[in-house]
Scaffold this motif. Structure first.
Motif, PDB file in Angstrom:
ATOM      1  N   ARG A   1       0.876  -1.179   0.000  1.00 34.23           N
ATOM      2  CA  ARG A   1       0.000   0.000   0.000  1.00 34.23           C
ATOM      3  C   ARG A   1       0.912   1.228   0.000  1.00 34.23           C
ATOM      4  O   ARG A   1       1.924   1.252   0.718  1.00 34.23           O
ATOM      5  CB  ARG A   1      -0.862  -0.031   1.274  1.00 34.23           C
ATOM      6  N   ALA A   2       0.595   2.222  -0.814  1.00 32.68           N
ATOM      7  CA  ALA A   2       1.469   3.398  -0.891  1.00 32.68           C
ATOM      8  C   ALA A   2       0.686   4.620  -1.353  1.00 32.68           C
ATOM      9  O   ALA A   2      -0.349   4.504  -2.019  1.00 32.68           O
ATOM     10  CB  ALA A   2       2.615   3.143  -1.872  1.00 32.68           C
ATOM     11  N   THR A   3       1.195   5.774  -0.964  1.00 33.62           N
ATOM     12  CA  THR A   3       0.738   7.031  -1.548  1.00 33.62           C
ATOM     13  C   THR A   3       1.614   7.289  -2.763  1.00 33.62           C
ATOM     14  O   THR A   3       2.847   7.283  -2.650  1.00 33.62           O
ATOM     15  CB  THR A   3       0.906   8.185  -0.539  1.00 33.62           C
ATOM     16  N   VAL A   4       0.989   7.474  -3.922  1.00 28.21           N
ATOM     17  CA  VAL A   4       1.749   7.687  -5.152  1.00 28.21           C
ATOM     18  C   VAL A   4       1.623   9.157  -5.558  1.00 28.21           C
ATOM     19  O   VAL A   4       0.510   9.685  -5.655  1.00 28.21           O
ATOM     20  CB  VAL A   4       1.232   6.794  -6.302  1.00 28.21           C
ATOM     21  N   VAL A   5       2.757   9.809  -5.760  1.00 25.79           N
ATOM     22  CA  VAL A   5       2.767  11.195  -6.233  1.00 25.79           C
ATOM     23  C   VAL A   5       3.431  11.218  -7.607  1.00 25.79           C
ATOM     24  O   VAL A   5       4.528  10.674  -7.774  1.00 25.79           O
ATOM     25  CB  VAL A   5       3.532  12.111  -5.253  1.00 25.79           C
ATOM     26  N   VAL A   6       2.757  11.825  -8.582  1.00 21.34           N
ATOM     27  CA  VAL A   6       3.318  11.972  -9.925  1.00 21.34           C
ATOM     28  C   VAL A   6       3.439  13.460 -10.232  1.00 21.34           C
ATOM     29  O   VAL A   6       2.451  14.201 -10.136  1.00 21.34           O
ATOM     30  CB  VAL A   6       2.414  11.304 -10.997  1.00 21.34           C
ATOM     31  N   ILE A   7       4.643  13.903 -10.557  1.00 25.19           N
ATOM     32  CA  ILE A   7       4.866  15.298 -10.947  1.00 25.19           C
ATOM     33  C   ILE A   7       5.693  15.303 -12.225  1.00 25.19           C
ATOM     34  O   ILE A   7       6.813  14.777 -12.255  1.00 25.19           O
ATOM     35  CB  ILE A   7       5.620  16.102  -9.851  1.00 25.19           C
ATOM     36  N   ASP A   8       5.143  15.880 -13.297  1.00 22.11           N
ATOM     37  CA  ASP A   8       5.906  15.955 -14.541  1.00 22.11           C
ATOM     38  C   ASP A   8       5.638  17.284 -15.243  1.00 22.11           C
ATOM     39  O   ASP A   8       5.086  18.213 -14.634  1.00 22.11           O
ATOM     40  CB  ASP A   8       5.614  14.745 -15.442  1.00 22.11           C
ATOM     41  N   ALA A   9       6.030  17.369 -16.505  1.00 20.69           N
ATOM     42  CA  ALA A   9       5.818  18.610 -17.251  1.00 20.69           C
ATOM     43  C   ALA A   9       4.401  18.632 -17.809  1.00 20.69           C
ATOM     44  O   ALA A   9       3.587  19.490 -17.464  1.00 20.69           O
ATOM     45  CB  ALA A   9       6.842  18.730 -18.372  1.00 20.69           C
TER      46      ALA A   9
ATOM     47  N   GLY B   1       7.312  10.516 -12.399  1.00 22.70           N
ATOM     48  CA  GLY B   1       7.260  11.689 -13.270  1.00 22.70           C
ATOM     49  C   GLY B   1       8.653  12.276 -13.424  1.00 22.70           C
ATOM     50  O   GLY B   1       9.547  12.042 -12.604  1.00 22.70           O
ATOM     51  N   GLY B   2       8.845  13.071 -14.476  1.00 27.16           N
ATOM     52  CA  GLY B   2      10.171  13.613 -14.777  1.00 27.16           C
ATOM     53  C   GLY B   2      10.765  14.440 -13.649  1.00 27.16           C
ATOM     54  O   GLY B   2      11.989  14.455 -13.457  1.00 27.16           O
ATOM     55  N   VAL B   3       9.926  15.120 -12.860  1.00 25.17           N
ATOM     56  CA  VAL B   3      10.434  15.960 -11.768  1.00 25.17           C
ATOM     57  C   VAL B   3      11.070  15.101 -10.672  1.00 25.17           C
ATOM     58  O   VAL B   3      11.924  15.576  -9.915  1.00 25.17           O
ATOM     59  CB  VAL B   3       9.302  16.874 -11.223  1.00 25.17           C
ATOM     60  N   ALA B   4      10.697  13.828 -10.615  1.00 28.41           N
ATOM     61  CA  ALA B   4      11.288  12.919  -9.618  1.00 28.41           C
ATOM     62  C   ALA B   4      12.763  12.640  -9.894  1.00 28.41           C
ATOM     63  O   ALA B   4      13.438  12.018  -9.087  1.00 28.41           O
ATOM     64  CB  ALA B   4      10.503  11.605  -9.564  1.00 28.41           C
ATOM     65  N   LEU B   5      13.270  13.091 -11.067  1.00 28.00           N
ATOM     66  CA  LEU B   5      14.708  12.959 -11.349  1.00 28.00           C
ATOM     67  C   LEU B   5      15.528  14.050 -10.670  1.00 28.00           C
ATOM     68  O   LEU B   5      16.752  14.026 -10.721  1.00 28.00           O
ATOM     69  CB  LEU B   5      14.943  13.007 -12.867  1.00 28.00           C
TER      70      LEU B   5
END
Ligand SMILES: [Fe+2]
Length: 494
Positions: free
Chosen positions: A125-133, A270-274
């Motif tokens: 179980r997890a909270t998923v955060v996606v941040i991209d362009a 997401g790309g910001v996770a880089l």
């Protein structure tokens, strides 16, 4: 059912194959075959390798929903490409007659990111955060993810922000403003930020941001900022202030995600996770952190296939691409390092993701003041940028202070403070941080090499940078390695 996942058409096209048992059979990047950096299109070589396991592909999963993306592109003034309105149209162009009997599906851009992260993570179980362009419309999403009794992954959307309010577009606009290439050189903006003052981040916020908690921008940054934006400041100050602002805004997203109380496990995609500099703060919000080694759009080839598969995948490591067979040349590399200080290695399966993790690497002795210039003479990149260390995981605490929440960093996804920067100037940035790769006792080639290097020298660490000819993608096969040897006069061991 064997599933081929495809991400293509924007930048850095990729393909992934997942077997009916949930094994990741292959994951690789189109650019490594075409030699075109960030190649947006799938090519024959990639598909040939992806399916070179005598696997019949039953299903093709595409990483986003074409008609939604076309609608957003029309809205943003980019026009509509009528021949790319459906997955079938796109796959017909991309795959040119391969797998005529396979069924196909398309999946939401952010759900593909989420599935690629959650279904490779160790969490139930997890909270998923996606941040991209930008994908279709979503730019930031928060999901509650879990497996049901049948083991099927379930995703509940908890919050989202949409185009044009985008942290990825903001950072790309800044990248362009400081004279670099947007959607490619954001990592250099991040490196540059250590040389400036972040003092102006509040001013930058007041100019650009309407609501920092909802992540609402006052203007559309899709086409960048004006040339005189924050005029009078140096590029370094702009980069530093933008980095600080980005980190504060990511903090607002993470705080919101944590406050849903879905889980203390974070899956971040997401790309910001880089942005490994921002990632050092994630432990302020979550106890455990998982970022798939390829969290950007290329990783969504795996994500789309994962979503179509529907269950947890068997994740082992990031060595998922083209294979150069043979035992890892440990003894020859150690001899080469002792002899010349710098060697290349191209062995085993290529890394999936933007980082070289020991199978397509240029390696060097990290000790001493001269090595940075020597490696830079080969890489010819900006002198201010440091190289990264790769270290035996059990020794990391002796050399680096890992940030909260990060006991290891197996895919170079955070920075940590170096405890002895004077001894290792080549792998320490001006802010005393290093983007460290820790290697567990996993029997991998790089693990065996570090053990042998440690036994020989007492140093458990090497300098590790990607093995690529300047301006080209990472080395893929032996002929690429031969060209590298010829151009730079550095031996590459296979
Ligand atoms: Fe994306």
């Amino acid at each position: 059912m064997n599933i081929l996942g495809i991400s293509a058409g924007f930048h850095d096209a990729a393909a992934t194959v997942i077997s009916s048992r949930g094994d990741i059979v292959f994951a690789g990047h189109a650019e490594r075959y075409s030699k075109k950096k960030n190649d947006a299109d799938i090519n024959l070589g990639l598909i040939w390798d992806a399916c070179d396991q005598n696997l019949a592909v039953d299903h093709v999963a595409y990483y986003e929903t074409p008609w939604k993306k076309q609608l957003r592109q029309w809205y943003s003034g980019q026009g509509i490409e009528w021949n790319k309105l459906t997955t079938k149209q796109i796959l017909k162009q991309q795959l040119k007659g391969f797998f005529p009997t396979a069924s196909h599906s398309c999946h939401s851009h952010h759900l593909s990111h989420a599935a690629g992260g959650f279904q490779t993570s160790p969490y139930d179980r997890a909270t998923v955060v996606v941040i991209d362009a930008i994908g279709e419309w979503d730019t930031i999403t928060i999901w509650g993810a879990e497996y049901d009794r049948q083991g099927r992954a379930r995703y509940q959307r908890l919050w989202g922000q949409q185009y044009p309010h985008s942290l990825g577009l903001f950072y790309s606009a800044i990248t362009q403003r400081v004279g670099l290439h947007p959607l490619d050189e954001e990592y250099i903006t991040m490196g540059m930020s250590a040389y400036g003052s972040d003092h102006y981040n509040r001013v930058m916020e007041s100019v650009l941001i309407r609501d920092p908690y909802e992540i609402e921008f006052g203007q559309n940054l899709h086409t960048g900022v004006t040339d005189d934006f924050m005029g009078g400041l140096s590029n370094e100050d702009i980069a530093a202030s933008a980095q600080r602002l980005l980190e504060r805004l990511i903090g607002n997203v993470m705080r919101r995600a944590r406050d849903f109380k879905w889980s203390t496990n974070l899956v971040y995609q997401g790309g910001v996770a880089l942005n490994c500099l921002a990632n050092r703060r994630l432990g302020n919000y979550f106890e455990n952190i998982w970022i798939m080694p390829c969290p950007g759009d290329a990783g969504s080839s795996l994500g789309a296939a994962a979503f179509a598969y529907g269950k947890r995948l068997h994740w082992h490591n990031a060595y998922l691409g083209y294979n150069i067979p043979g035992a890892y040349p440990v003894d020859r590399i150690v001899c080469g390092l002792l002899d010349t200080g710098i060697v290349g290695v191209a062995n085993g399966r290529a890394e999936f993701g933007p980082r070289a993790l020991g199978n397509r690497s240029l390696l060097a002795d990290p000790r001493g003041a001269k090595i940075k210039d020597q490696v830079n003479a080969i890489k010819r990149r900006q002198k201010f940028r440091p190289f990264a260390p790769v270290i035996l995981e059990e020794h990391v605490g002796e050399y680096f202070a890992m940030p909260r929440g990060w006991s290891d960093s197996r895919y170079m996804q955070t920075v940590s403070l170096c405890k002895n920067p004077d001894l290792f100037p080549a792998i320490v940035h001006v802010d005393q941080t290093s983007r460290v790769q820790t290697v567990p006792k996993d029997g991998s080639g790089i693990r065996q090499l570090l053990e042998a290097w440690h036994a020989q020298t007492g140093c458990p660490m090497l300098l590790n940078t990607s093995l690529n000819i300047r301006g080209e993608p990472m080395v893929n096969d032996r002929s690429d390695a031969d060209r590298f040897e010829m151009l730079y006069g550095v031996t590459v061991y296979s």
